[in-house]
Design a protein around this motif. Structure first.
Motif, PDB file in Angstrom:
ATOM      1  N   MET A  58       0.834  -1.189   0.000  1.00  0.00           N
ATOM      2  CA  MET A  58       0.000   0.000   0.000  1.00  0.00           C
ATOM      3  C   MET A  58       0.876   1.247   0.000  1.00  0.00           C
ATOM      4  N   LEU A  59       0.534   2.177  -0.872  1.00  0.00           N
ATOM      5  CA  LEU A  59       1.215   3.464  -0.921  1.00  0.00           C
ATOM      6  C   LEU A  59       0.323   4.499  -0.264  1.00  0.00           C
ATOM      7  N   VAL A  60       0.890   5.304   0.636  1.00  0.00           N
ATOM      8  CA  VAL A  60       0.127   6.307   1.384  1.00  0.00           C
ATOM      9  C   VAL A  60       0.760   7.673   1.177  1.00  0.00           C
ATOM     10  N   GLU A  61      -0.070   8.672   0.908  1.00  0.00           N
ATOM     11  CA  GLU A  61       0.445  10.035   0.735  1.00  0.00           C
ATOM     12  C   GLU A  61       1.054  10.579   2.015  1.00  0.00           C
ATOM     13  N   THR A 103       0.514   9.325   6.247  1.00  0.00           N
ATOM     14  CA  THR A 103       0.966   8.367   7.243  1.00  0.00           C
ATOM     15  C   THR A 103      -0.167   7.426   7.619  1.00  0.00           C
ATOM     16  N   ILE A 104       0.176   6.261   8.152  1.00  0.00           N
ATOM     17  CA  ILE A 104      -0.843   5.334   8.635  1.00  0.00           C
ATOM     18  C   ILE A 104      -1.230   5.641  10.078  1.00  0.00           C
ATOM     19  N   HIS A 105      -0.644   6.685  10.654  1.00  0.00           N
ATOM     20  CA  HIS A 105      -0.887   7.012  12.060  1.00  0.00           C
ATOM     21  C   HIS A 105      -1.751   8.261  12.229  1.00  0.00           C
ATOM     22  N   ASP A 106      -2.662   8.514  11.273  1.00  0.00           N
ATOM     23  CA  ASP A 106      -3.434   9.761  11.298  1.00  0.00           C
ATOM     24  C   ASP A 106      -4.772   9.656  12.029  1.00  0.00           C
ATOM     25  N   GLN A 107      -5.081   8.460  12.561  1.00  0.00           N
ATOM     26  CA  GLN A 107      -6.371   8.206  13.219  1.00  0.00           C
ATOM     27  C   GLN A 107      -7.540   8.446  12.267  1.00  0.00           C
ATOM     28  N   ALA A 108      -7.289   8.309  10.993  1.00  0.00           N
ATOM     29  CA  ALA A 108      -8.339   8.534   9.999  1.00  0.00           C
ATOM     30  C   ALA A 108      -8.064   7.663   8.780  1.00  0.00           C
ATOM     31  N   TRP A 109      -7.910   8.291   7.616  1.00  0.00           N
ATOM     32  CA  TRP A 109      -7.839   7.600   6.333  1.00  0.00           C
ATOM     33  C   TRP A 109      -6.669   6.616   6.250  1.00  0.00           C
ATOM     34  N   GLY A 110      -5.470   7.068   6.570  1.00  0.00           N
ATOM     35  CA  GLY A 110      -4.301   6.201   6.467  1.00  0.00           C
ATOM     36  C   GLY A 110      -4.374   5.017   7.408  1.00  0.00           C
ATOM     37  N   GLN A 111      -4.809   5.266   8.627  1.00  0.00           N
ATOM     38  CA  GLN A 111      -4.920   4.194   9.614  1.00  0.00           C
ATOM     39  C   GLN A 111      -5.934   3.139   9.182  1.00  0.00           C
ATOM     40  N   LYS A 112      -7.063   3.609   8.604  1.00  0.00           N
ATOM     41  CA  LYS A 112      -8.083   2.669   8.135  1.00  0.00           C
ATOM     42  C   LYS A 112      -7.534   1.799   6.992  1.00  0.00           C
ATOM     43  N   GLY A 113      -6.753   2.410   6.099  1.00  0.00           N
ATOM     44  CA  GLY A 113      -6.169   1.646   5.008  1.00  0.00           C
ATOM     45  C   GLY A 113      -5.243   0.560   5.511  1.00  0.00           C
ATOM     46  N   TYR A 114      -4.417   0.890   6.492  1.00  0.00           N
ATOM     47  CA  TYR A 114      -3.484  -0.091   7.042  1.00  0.00           C
ATOM     48  C   TYR A 114      -4.243  -1.229   7.727  1.00  0.00           C
ATOM     49  N   LYS A 115      -5.356  -0.878   8.398  1.00  0.00           N
ATOM     50  CA  LYS A 115      -6.167  -1.922   9.024  1.00  0.00           C
ATOM     51  C   LYS A 115      -6.703  -2.887   7.967  1.00  0.00           C
ATOM     52  N   GLY A 116      -7.112  -2.321   6.826  1.00  0.00           N
ATOM     53  CA  GLY A 116      -7.577  -3.165   5.726  1.00  0.00           C
ATOM     54  C   GLY A 116      -6.493  -4.108   5.229  1.00  0.00           C
ATOM     55  N   MET A 117      -5.269  -3.591   5.143  1.00  0.00           N
ATOM     56  CA  MET A 117      -4.149  -4.434   4.724  1.00  0.00           C
ATOM     57  C   MET A 117      -3.902  -5.566   5.715  1.00  0.00           C
ATOM     58  N   GLN A 118      -3.994  -5.238   7.000  1.00  0.00           N
ATOM     59  CA  GLN A 118      -3.796  -6.267   8.031  1.00  0.00           C
ATOM     60  C   GLN A 118      -4.854  -7.360   7.929  1.00  0.00           C
ATOM     61  N   GLU A 119      -6.088  -6.961   7.618  1.00  0.00           N
ATOM     62  CA  GLU A 119      -7.161  -7.949   7.497  1.00  0.00           C
ATOM     63  C   GLU A 119      -6.955  -8.832   6.269  1.00  0.00           C
ATOM     64  N   ILE A 120      -6.426  -8.246   5.205  1.00  0.00           N
ATOM     65  CA  ILE A 120      -6.095  -9.044   4.017  1.00  0.00           C
ATOM     66  C   ILE A 120      -4.988 -10.045   4.355  1.00  0.00           C
ATOM     67  N   GLN A 121      -4.008  -9.583   5.115  1.00  0.00           N
ATOM     68  CA  GLN A 121      -2.911 -10.468   5.528  1.00  0.00           C
ATOM     69  C   GLN A 121      -3.444 -11.654   6.330  1.00  0.00           C
ATOM     70  N   GLU A 122      -4.360 -11.352   7.259  1.00  0.00           N
ATOM     71  CA  GLU A 122      -4.920 -12.406   8.112  1.00  0.00           C
ATOM     72  C   GLU A 122      -5.787 -13.368   7.298  1.00  0.00           C
ATOM     73  N   VAL A 150     -13.806  -2.142   2.435  1.00  0.00           N
ATOM     74  CA  VAL A 150     -13.668  -2.020   0.984  1.00  0.00           C
ATOM     75  C   VAL A 150     -12.417  -2.751   0.497  1.00  0.00           C
ATOM     76  N   TYR A 151     -11.329  -2.666   1.240  1.00  0.00           N
ATOM     77  CA  TYR A 151     -10.116  -3.397   0.859  1.00  0.00           C
ATOM     78  C   TYR A 151     -10.393  -4.897   0.787  1.00  0.00           C
ATOM     79  N   LYS A 152     -11.086  -5.409   1.791  1.00  0.00           N
ATOM     80  CA  LYS A 152     -11.378  -6.843   1.794  1.00  0.00           C
ATOM     81  C   LYS A 152     -12.314  -7.220   0.649  1.00  0.00           C
ATOM     82  N   LEU A 153     -13.338  -6.392   0.401  1.00  0.00           N
ATOM     83  CA  LEU A 153     -14.252  -6.653  -0.713  1.00  0.00           C
ATOM     84  C   LEU A 153     -13.504  -6.643  -2.044  1.00  0.00           C
ATOM     85  N   ALA A 154     -12.600  -5.654  -2.199  1.00  0.00           N
ATOM     86  CA  ALA A 154     -11.824  -5.557  -3.434  1.00  0.00           C
ATOM     87  C   ALA A 154     -10.936  -6.789  -3.609  1.00  0.00           C
TER      88      ALA A 154
END
Length: 285
Positions: free
Chosen positions: A1-4, A6-25, A225-229
């Motif tokens: 995942m490429l992020v403009e 950070t994944i530590h913004d408590q918003a958009w970036g963090q949600k994206g990283y959570k999606g990646m973790q769920e894909i990993q699991e 959405v990441y998992k659905l995709a």
């Protein structure tokens, strides 16, 4: 995942990283992320590095990656490129989009109901955000006497500019605010709390930032959405056209309501959201 940013913004970036973790699991795959990838040059370098590690699915966690992937996807025919909020697609490029108009509308209804001054501030990033028009329409539907002040930061992470806009709106009498950015959302909510005003949270359920200040949140479940995709990708069902997600897909929801919001109005909101999920029609339709 490429992020403009950070994944530590408590918003958009963090949600994206959570999606990646769920894909990993879910799929037992290796995941990588790279932060601060804003220019085409950095995107091209990051893609080359990731592909050299064996990566064959790359999520660009912003609309900016649409143009970047447009330029480089032909160099990597075996890589699937997926990005958010755009119209460009190709054989190996998919655009994921939130149908954010409705969530903005419902957030606007809450703001219109709860304002005491009849002045509301919308601090957005770009004019193209569907939630901007939706929010305005929701306010007007719920409270035709209200005035919505709208300003654009033109940067997802420019906290100082967002604070400046907030101060100007506050001084003009606004008492409910809808900040729709990334890094500046939480700092603004903290300021809004200090000034004893109210806010509508964005992307995440931000009631945990300030329970009494955040009236509700318009929640975009990026991880869903990441998992659905990924599910569609694994089945070779990602179309060569923009894909849209809304309340009906479980990709968008309203967050927790503040204790400040009357129970009777919360019941009304829940009914209106349920009606939209069932019929696709907003309260003004």
């Amino acid at each position: 995942m490429l992020v403009e940013t950070t994944i530590h913004d408590q918003a958009w970036g963090q949600k994206g990283y959570k999606g990646m973790q769920e894909i990993q699991e879910e799929y037992g795959v290796d995941i990588y992320y790279k932060e601060g990838i804003q220019s085409y040059q950095k995107t091209a370098e990051a893609v080359e590095e990731l592909v050299s590690k064996g990566v064959n699915v790359i999520f660009g966690h912003s609309h900016v990656y649409g143009n970047h992937f447009r330029k480089l996807h032909k160099n990597y025919p075996d890589v699937e490129f997926v990005y958010f909020n755009g119209q460009y697609t190709a054989e190996n490029v998919t655009s994921l989009n939130f149908s954010a108009h409705a969530m903005g509308f419902f957030g606007g209804m809450v703001a219109g109901e709860m304002t005491k001054s009849n002045k509301i501030g919308l601090i957005a990033v770009y004019e193209w955000q569907p939630e901007v028009e939706g929010f305005y329409e929701g306010v007007m539907h719920q409270n035709p006497d209200a005035e919505v002040q709208i300003s654009f930061v033109n940067d997802w992470s420019d906290t100082e500019k967002a604070k400046s806009i907030y101060t100007k709106m506050k001084n003009q009498g606004a008492d409910v605010f809808y900040p729709t950015g990334d890094l500046f959302n939480v700092p603004l909510i903290n300021l809004i709390q200090e000034d004893q005003n109210a806010a509508i949270g964005y992307v995440s359920d931000q009631s945990n930032v300030a329970e009494h200040t955040v009236l509700t949140s318009t929640v975009q479940k990026v991880d869903v959405v990441y998992k659905l995709a990924m599910e569609r990708l694994m089945k070779d069902e990602l179309p060569e056209e923009p894909v849209y997600f809304d309340f009906q897909d479980g990709a968008i929801s309203m967050g927790e309501y503040s204790p400040e919001v009357p129970e009777k109005f919360i019941t009304q909101m829940n009914q209106e959201v349920d009606r939209y999920i069932e019929t696709g029609r907003l309260p003004n339709e």
